[in-house]
Design a protein around this motif. Structure first.
Motif, PDB file in Angstrom:
ATOM      1  N   GLN A  14      27.972 -29.130 -40.552  1.00 54.55           N
ATOM      2  CA  GLN A  14      27.503 -29.126 -39.458  1.00 54.55           C
ATOM      3  C   GLN A  14      28.316 -28.692 -38.383  1.00 54.55           C
ATOM      4  OE1 GLN A  14      23.904 -29.001 -39.336  1.00 54.55           O
ATOM      5  NE2 GLN A  14      24.227 -28.477 -37.171  1.00 54.55           N
ATOM      6  N   LEU A  15      29.394 -29.550 -38.394  1.00 55.92           N
ATOM      7  CA  LEU A  15      30.334 -28.958 -37.161  1.00 55.92           C
ATOM      8  C   LEU A  15      30.842 -27.762 -37.007  1.00 55.92           C
ATOM      9  CD1 LEU A  15      32.089 -30.293 -35.023  1.00 55.92           C
ATOM     10  CD2 LEU A  15      33.870 -30.604 -36.666  1.00 55.92           C
ATOM     11  N   LEU A  16      31.125 -27.014 -38.514  1.00 55.64           N
ATOM     12  CA  LEU A  16      31.490 -25.560 -38.491  1.00 55.64           C
ATOM     13  C   LEU A  16      30.378 -24.940 -37.949  1.00 55.64           C
ATOM     14  CD1 LEU A  16      33.581 -25.537 -41.585  1.00 55.64           C
ATOM     15  CD2 LEU A  16      34.283 -25.276 -39.458  1.00 55.64           C
ATOM     16  N   ALA A  17      28.963 -25.124 -38.271  1.00 56.66           N
ATOM     17  CA  ALA A  17      27.847 -24.273 -38.067  1.00 56.66           C
ATOM     18  C   ALA A  17      27.823 -24.396 -36.411  1.00 56.66           C
ATOM     19  CB  ALA A  17      26.820 -24.847 -38.695  1.00 56.66           C
ATOM     20  N   ASP A  18      27.756 -25.467 -35.989  1.00 57.78           N
ATOM     21  CA  ASP A  18      27.692 -25.377 -34.452  1.00 57.78           C
ATOM     22  C   ASP A  18      28.803 -24.738 -33.829  1.00 57.78           C
ATOM     23  OD1 ASP A  18      25.672 -27.325 -34.841  1.00 57.78           O
ATOM     24  OD2 ASP A  18      26.741 -29.086 -34.424  1.00 57.78           O
ATOM     25  N   GLN A  19      29.973 -24.943 -34.182  1.00 62.09           N
ATOM     26  CA  GLN A  19      31.130 -24.250 -33.779  1.00 62.09           C
ATOM     27  C   GLN A  19      31.188 -22.731 -33.688  1.00 62.09           C
ATOM     28  OE1 GLN A  19      33.605 -25.392 -31.597  1.00 62.09           O
ATOM     29  NE2 GLN A  19      32.288 -27.129 -31.878  1.00 62.09           N
ATOM     30  N   LEU A  20      30.311 -22.272 -34.847  1.00 60.77           N
ATOM     31  CA  LEU A  20      30.301 -20.866 -35.004  1.00 60.77           C
ATOM     32  C   LEU A  20      29.167 -20.133 -34.133  1.00 60.77           C
ATOM     33  CD1 LEU A  20      31.058 -18.471 -36.718  1.00 60.77           C
ATOM     34  CD2 LEU A  20      29.425 -18.940 -38.274  1.00 60.77           C
ATOM     35  N   GLN A  21      27.899 -21.086 -33.983  1.00 65.83           N
ATOM     36  CA  GLN A  21      27.016 -20.793 -33.063  1.00 65.83           C
ATOM     37  C   GLN A  21      27.799 -20.504 -31.475  1.00 65.83           C
ATOM     38  OE1 GLN A  21      23.949 -19.837 -34.100  1.00 65.83           O
ATOM     39  NE2 GLN A  21      23.655 -19.390 -31.924  1.00 65.83           N
ATOM     40  N   ASN A  22      28.169 -21.719 -31.391  1.00 66.72           N
ATOM     41  CA  ASN A  22      29.180 -21.326 -29.739  1.00 66.72           C
ATOM     42  C   ASN A  22      29.988 -20.218 -29.736  1.00 66.72           C
ATOM     43  OD1 ASN A  22      28.099 -23.949 -29.178  1.00 66.72           O
ATOM     44  ND2 ASN A  22      30.125 -25.201 -29.536  1.00 66.72           N
ATOM     45  N   VAL A  23      30.453 -19.567 -30.863  1.00 64.13           N
ATOM     46  CA  VAL A  23      31.254 -18.410 -30.772  1.00 64.13           C
ATOM     47  C   VAL A  23      30.354 -17.198 -30.467  1.00 64.13           C
ATOM     48  CG1 VAL A  23      32.826 -16.794 -31.871  1.00 64.13           C
ATOM     49  CG2 VAL A  23      33.219 -19.208 -31.977  1.00 64.13           C
ATOM     50  N   VAL A  24      29.176 -17.404 -31.228  1.00 64.86           N
ATOM     51  CA  VAL A  24      28.136 -16.375 -31.127  1.00 64.86           C
ATOM     52  C   VAL A  24      27.463 -16.357 -29.649  1.00 64.86           C
ATOM     53  CG1 VAL A  24      25.775 -15.738 -31.731  1.00 64.86           C
ATOM     54  CG2 VAL A  24      27.528 -16.037 -33.642  1.00 64.86           C
ATOM     55  N   GLU A  25      27.179 -17.683 -29.296  1.00 62.18           N
ATOM     56  CA  GLU A  25      26.745 -17.640 -27.678  1.00 62.18           C
ATOM     57  C   GLU A  25      27.687 -17.294 -26.614  1.00 62.18           C
ATOM     58  OE1 GLU A  25      23.656 -18.454 -26.569  1.00 62.18           O
ATOM     59  OE2 GLU A  25      23.149 -18.420 -28.975  1.00 62.18           O
ATOM     60  N   ALA A  26      29.147 -17.667 -26.958  1.00 64.63           N
ATOM     61  CA  ALA A  26      30.057 -17.240 -26.043  1.00 64.63           C
ATOM     62  C   ALA A  26      30.245 -15.573 -25.794  1.00 64.63           C
ATOM     63  CB  ALA A  26      31.372 -17.869 -26.379  1.00 64.63           C
ATOM     64  N   GLY A  27      30.043 -14.790 -27.231  1.00 65.59           N
ATOM     65  CA  GLY A  27      30.010 -13.471 -27.189  1.00 65.59           C
ATOM     66  C   GLY A  27      28.776 -12.904 -26.210  1.00 65.59           C
ATOM     67  N   LYS A  28      27.780 -13.565 -26.537  1.00 62.31           N
ATOM     68  CA  LYS A  28      26.439 -12.946 -25.845  1.00 62.31           C
ATOM     69  C   LYS A  28      26.836 -13.193 -24.291  1.00 62.31           C
ATOM     70  CE  LYS A  28      23.118 -14.029 -29.456  1.00 62.31           C
ATOM     71  NZ  LYS A  28      22.082 -14.535 -29.924  1.00 62.31           N
ATOM     72  N   VAL A  29      27.270 -14.266 -23.933  1.00 65.56           N
ATOM     73  CA  VAL A  29      27.549 -14.389 -22.327  1.00 65.56           C
ATOM     74  C   VAL A  29      28.442 -13.379 -21.991  1.00 65.56           C
ATOM     75  CG1 VAL A  29      28.380 -16.044 -20.872  1.00 65.56           C
ATOM     76  CG2 VAL A  29      27.048 -16.868 -22.302  1.00 65.56           C
ATOM     77  N   SER A  30      29.462 -13.275 -22.617  1.00 61.42           N
ATOM     78  CA  SER A  30      30.447 -12.026 -22.215  1.00 61.42           C
ATOM     79  C   SER A  30      29.926 -10.822 -22.474  1.00 61.42           C
ATOM     80  CB  SER A  30      31.774 -12.075 -22.934  1.00 61.42           C
ATOM     81  OG  SER A  30      31.375 -11.605 -24.554  1.00 61.42           O
ATOM     82  N   ASP A  31      28.862 -10.277 -23.119  1.00 59.95           N
ATOM     83  CA  ASP A  31      28.324  -9.106 -23.449  1.00 59.95           C
ATOM     84  C   ASP A  31      27.602  -8.890 -21.980  1.00 59.95           C
ATOM     85  OD1 ASP A  31      29.604  -8.593 -25.717  1.00 59.95           O
ATOM     86  OD2 ASP A  31      27.778  -8.877 -26.866  1.00 59.95           O
ATOM     87  N   GLN A  32      26.785 -10.147 -21.699  1.00 56.64           N
ATOM     88  CA  GLN A  32      25.653 -10.058 -20.474  1.00 56.64           C
ATOM     89  C   GLN A  32      26.544  -9.865 -19.097  1.00 56.64           C
ATOM     90  OE1 GLN A  32      22.364  -9.773 -20.698  1.00 56.64           O
ATOM     91  NE2 GLN A  32      22.352  -9.300 -18.603  1.00 56.64           N
ATOM     92  N   ALA A  33      27.624 -10.428 -19.249  1.00 55.71           N
ATOM     93  CA  ALA A  33      28.448 -10.376 -17.981  1.00 55.71           C
ATOM     94  C   ALA A  33      29.045  -9.085 -17.795  1.00 55.71           C
ATOM     95  CB  ALA A  33      29.597 -11.245 -18.287  1.00 55.71           C
ATOM     96  N   SER A  34      29.413  -8.504 -18.924  1.00 53.10           N
ATOM     97  CA  SER A  34      29.710  -6.951 -18.935  1.00 53.10           C
ATOM     98  C   SER A  34      28.697  -5.866 -18.400  1.00 53.10           C
ATOM     99  CB  SER A  34      30.367  -6.731 -20.438  1.00 53.10           C
ATOM    100  OG  SER A  34      31.501  -7.319 -20.686  1.00 53.10           O
ATOM    101  N   MET A  35      27.447  -6.203 -18.995  1.00 53.90           N
ATOM    102  CA  MET A  35      26.351  -5.446 -18.674  1.00 53.90           C
ATOM    103  C   MET A  35      25.966  -5.655 -17.108  1.00 53.90           C
ATOM    104  SD  MET A  35      25.842  -3.659 -21.031  1.00 53.90           S
ATOM    105  CE  MET A  35      24.281  -2.665 -20.457  1.00 53.90           C
ATOM    106  N   ASP A  36      26.039  -6.927 -16.668  1.00 53.50           N
ATOM    107  CA  ASP A  36      25.827  -7.222 -15.316  1.00 53.50           C
ATOM    108  C   ASP A  36      27.019  -6.349 -14.371  1.00 53.50           C
ATOM    109  OD1 ASP A  36      23.588  -8.845 -16.233  1.00 53.50           O
ATOM    110  OD2 ASP A  36      24.769 -10.660 -15.632  1.00 53.50           O
ATOM    111  N   LEU A  37      27.939  -6.295 -14.780  1.00 53.47           N
ATOM    112  CA  LEU A  37      29.201  -5.788 -14.217  1.00 53.47           C
ATOM    113  C   LEU A  37      28.902  -4.524 -13.873  1.00 53.47           C
ATOM    114  CD1 LEU A  37      31.875  -5.914 -12.391  1.00 53.47           C
ATOM    115  CD2 LEU A  37      32.904  -5.396 -14.767  1.00 53.47           C
ATOM    116  N   VAL A  38      28.464  -3.617 -15.148  1.00 58.57           N
ATOM    117  CA  VAL A  38      28.126  -2.105 -15.175  1.00 58.57           C
ATOM    118  C   VAL A  38      26.966  -2.125 -14.112  1.00 58.57           C
ATOM    119  CG1 VAL A  38      27.063  -0.375 -16.485  1.00 58.57           C
ATOM    120  CG2 VAL A  38      28.984  -1.819 -17.336  1.00 58.57           C
TER     121      VAL A  38
END
Length: 107
Positions: A41-65
Motif C-alpha cells: 500500500q505504501l508503494l501504491a500511494d507513493q506511485l500515485q504521488n508520482v503520477v499526481e506530481a506529473g499531472k501538476v507539472s503538466d498542468q503548470a506547463s500548459m498554464d505557462l503556454v
C-alpha cells in the motif's frame, strides 16, 4: 549479475495493476495481521504521488503556454516531480538489489 529485463517488466506491471486496482476501489492486498504499514500500500500511494506530481507539472506547463502561470511555478512543479521520481527510482533500485541478494542465497 543483473536482473533480467523481463523480471523488471513484470515488477512494473504488478505495480501498475496495483495502482489501477487501488484507484478502482479493489484491494488485491490482504491487510497485514500485525500492526503497521502495509508495504504494498505504501508503494501504491507513493506511485500515485508520482503520477499526481506529473499531472501538476503538466498542468503548470500548459498554464505557462496559455499565459496563466509564471516560470517560477513551472520550475517549482518540475522540481517537485523530479524529486518524487528520484525517490521512486531509489526505492526501485533498493527493491531490485534486495531481490538479487535473496536470489543469491543458497536454499
Amino acid at each position: 549479475m543483473s536482473t533480467p529485463f523481463t523480471a523488471a517488466a513484470n515488477a512494473y506491471g504488478n505495480i501498475s495493476r496495483l495502482v489501477s486496482d487501488q484507484a478502482s476501489g479493489k484491494s488485491p492486498l490482504q491487510q497485514a495481521e500485525a500492526p503497521g504499514a502495509d508495504f504494498g500500500q505504501l508503494l501504491a500511494d507513493q506511485l500515485q504521488n508520482v503520477v499526481e506530481a506529473g499531472k501538476v507539472s503538466d498542468q503548470a506547463s500548459m498554464d505557462l503556454v496559455n499565459g496563466k502561470a509564471s516560470v517560477v511555478d513551472v520550475v517549482t512543479a518540475l522540481a517537485e516531480t523530479e524529486s518524487t521520481m528520484e525517490t521512486m527510482v531509489t526505492v526501485r533500485d533498493r527493491v531490485i538489489s534486495a531481490y538479487e541478494e535473496i536470489m543469491r542465497m543458497p536454499i
